[in-house]
Design an enzyme around this catalytic site. Structure first.
Site, mmCIF file in Angstrom:
data_model
loop_
_atom_site.group_PDB
_atom_site.id
_atom_site.type_symbol
_atom_site.label_atom_id
_atom_site.label_comp_id
_atom_site.label_asym_id
_atom_site.label_seq_id
_atom_site.Cartn_x
_atom_site.Cartn_y
_atom_site.Cartn_z
ATOM 1 N N ASN A 134 0.865 -1.180 0.000
ATOM 2 C CA ASN A 134 0.000 0.000 0.000
ATOM 3 C C ASN A 134 0.900 1.227 0.000
ATOM 4 O O ASN A 134 1.547 1.509 1.005
ATOM 5 C CB ASN A 134 -0.889 -0.022 1.255
ATOM 6 C CG ASN A 134 -1.620 1.283 1.466
ATOM 7 O OD1 ASN A 134 -1.806 2.059 0.528
ATOM 8 N ND2 ASN A 134 -2.050 1.532 2.694
ATOM 9 N N LYS A 181 0.043 4.270 -0.086
ATOM 10 C CA LYS A 181 -0.568 5.466 0.527
ATOM 11 C C LYS A 181 -0.411 6.651 -0.438
ATOM 12 O O LYS A 181 -0.531 6.464 -1.643
ATOM 13 C CB LYS A 181 0.047 5.749 1.893
ATOM 14 C CG LYS A 181 0.126 4.502 2.779
ATOM 15 C CD LYS A 181 0.540 4.819 4.181
ATOM 16 C CE LYS A 181 0.839 3.526 4.929
ATOM 17 N NZ LYS A 181 0.241 3.498 6.235
ATOM 18 N N HIS A 210 -9.260 0.720 4.908
ATOM 19 C CA HIS A 210 -7.980 0.894 5.597
ATOM 20 C C HIS A 210 -8.193 1.787 6.823
ATOM 21 O O HIS A 210 -9.010 2.703 6.796
ATOM 22 C CB HIS A 210 -6.966 1.523 4.640
ATOM 23 C CG HIS A 210 -5.581 1.532 5.175
ATOM 24 N ND1 HIS A 210 -5.135 2.497 6.062
ATOM 25 C CD2 HIS A 210 -4.542 0.677 4.980
ATOM 26 C CE1 HIS A 210 -3.875 2.236 6.365
ATOM 27 N NE2 HIS A 210 -3.493 1.138 5.732
ATOM 28 N N GLU A 248 -6.617 4.204 7.945
ATOM 29 C CA GLU A 248 -6.468 5.651 7.694
ATOM 30 C C GLU A 248 -7.741 6.219 7.076
ATOM 31 O O GLU A 248 -8.090 7.382 7.313
ATOM 32 C CB GLU A 248 -5.230 5.912 6.816
ATOM 33 C CG GLU A 248 -3.946 5.708 7.620
ATOM 34 C CD GLU A 248 -2.736 5.274 6.812
ATOM 35 O OE1 GLU A 248 -2.743 5.393 5.578
ATOM 36 O OE2 GLU A 248 -1.771 4.790 7.440
ATOM 37 N N GLU A 284 -5.126 -5.525 10.430
ATOM 38 C CA GLU A 284 -4.129 -4.478 10.634
ATOM 39 C C GLU A 284 -4.411 -3.755 11.951
ATOM 40 O O GLU A 284 -5.232 -2.830 11.994
ATOM 41 C CB GLU A 284 -4.201 -3.465 9.486
ATOM 42 C CG GLU A 284 -3.852 -4.046 8.138
ATOM 43 C CD GLU A 284 -3.224 -2.989 7.237
ATOM 44 O OE1 GLU A 284 -2.146 -3.276 6.704
ATOM 45 O OE2 GLU A 284 -3.781 -1.895 7.097
ATOM 46 N N GLY A 344 2.568 2.005 10.677
ATOM 47 C CA GLY A 344 3.465 3.149 10.557
ATOM 48 C C GLY A 344 4.153 3.528 11.857
ATOM 49 O O GLY A 344 4.746 4.598 11.956
ATOM 50 N N SER A 384 3.710 -2.371 10.181
ATOM 51 C CA SER A 384 5.169 -2.317 10.325
ATOM 52 C C SER A 384 5.864 -3.613 9.901
ATOM 53 O O SER A 384 6.819 -4.055 10.546
ATOM 54 C CB SER A 384 5.549 -1.924 11.755
ATOM 55 O OG SER A 384 5.065 -0.611 12.036
HETATM 56 C C1 PEP Z 1 -0.526 -0.070 5.821
HETATM 57 O O1 PEP Z 1 -0.476 1.045 5.304
HETATM 58 O O2 PEP Z 1 -1.462 -0.830 5.564
HETATM 59 C C2 PEP Z 1 0.548 -0.456 6.738
HETATM 60 C C3 PEP Z 1 0.467 -1.622 7.333
HETATM 61 O O3 PEP Z 1 1.573 0.447 6.920
HETATM 62 P P1 PEP Z 1 3.018 0.145 7.573
HETATM 63 O O4 PEP Z 1 3.526 -1.129 6.932
HETATM 64 O O5 PEP Z 1 3.845 1.341 7.195
HETATM 65 O O6 PEP Z 1 2.812 0.000 9.032
#
Ligand code: PEP
Length: 249
Positions: free
Chosen positions: A9, A11, A95, A97, A167, A173, A213
């Site tokens: 992803n 973003k 997601h 976010e 997630e 992040g 992460s």
């Molecule tokens: C994501 O954006 O779905 C995500 C898991 O981000 P990150 O790997 O940066 O934590």
């Protein structure tokens, strides 16, 4: 046997030119593996560059969101048929976010998932608890609510077409990764919910990805956990060497 999905992803990162540059380096490192699915979800404007760069490879391209109507006066939105026509095969739905900053709810997650399926896209439906929910012992109840309201109303055949991404919001992040055991516990909860709504066979087949992460140095331990059917990767998917290390794990 569930085929792993290794999804990135991006973003709100990269231009079309940077997209082409990424794939020039990434593709030479991943080859054409048949035992895993590789998906990258760039910002909408980079989809044509990503589709062109990955043509003839095993890499699939997805959107990061879609609207539930096919067309109309919805300024700023993009529909499932538009993503499909642009060459996408997948789309991320719900997601954290989107839930946190753009008022996404379980009901809109359901509407977007249905729209994705109608357009012939594979939705990667995201669920996961906040740090506050985890610390107050509400992880299972949050996952249950997100599943019951956002996924359970699908038809069984529709459920068979989706991918779920667990997630935990506190791991996205932040550099804090769920341990494989924490992820596995959540995946088992989701699979049990799926079994009681759709039956054991669809529940056994659904791919449940872990996201939060994921990095080259933790991918091996995460993928060694049998409950983890792949990963959804944010930050580490922006670098071709890091993401190739992850997809090759
Ligand atoms: C994501 O954006 O779905 C995500 C898991 O981000 P990150 O790997 O940066 O934590």
């Amino acid at each position: 046997m569930r085929t792993p999905v290794m999804a990135g992803n991006w973003k709100m990162y990269k231009t079309p030119e940077e997209t082409a540059g990424f794939f020039a380096r990434f593709l030479e490192q991943v080859g054409n593996p048949a035992d895993r699915e590789i998906v990258i979800c760039p910002p909408f404007v980079n989809i044509p560059a990503a589709v062109a760069a990955t043509s003839g490879s095993v890499v699939r391209i997805g959107g990061q969101n879609l609207y539930w109507k096919t067309e109309g006066a919805f300024t700023g939105e993009v529909s499932g048929p538009m993503l499909r026509a642009a060459g996408c095969t997948h789309v991320i739905v719900g997601h954290s976010e989107r839930r946190q900053y753009f008022s996404e709810t379980d009901e809109t997650v359901l509407a977007r998932t249905r729209a994705a399926l109608e357009a012939g896209l594979t939705p990667i439906v995201c669920v996961g608890e906040t740090l506050e929910a985890r610390e107050s012992g509400e992880t299972a109840s949050v996952l249950t609510r997100q599943f019951q309201d956002g996924i359970a109303p699908l038809e069984t055949a529709q459920f068979g077409q989706i991918v779920i991404a667990y997630e935990p919001v506190w791991a996205i992040g932040t550099g804090r990764t769920a341990t494989p055991a924490i992820a596995a516990e959540a995946h088992v909860t989701l699979r049990r919910l799926a079994a009681s709504r759709f039956g054991t066979d669809p529940a056994d087949r659904v791919r449940i990805l872990y996201g939060g992460s994921v990095k080259p140095d933790n991918i091996q331990t995460l993928m060694a956990e049998k409950e983890i059917d792949g990963v959804l990767v944010g930050g580490a998917s922006l670098d071709p060497v890091s993401f190739a290390t992850i997809t090759n794990a």
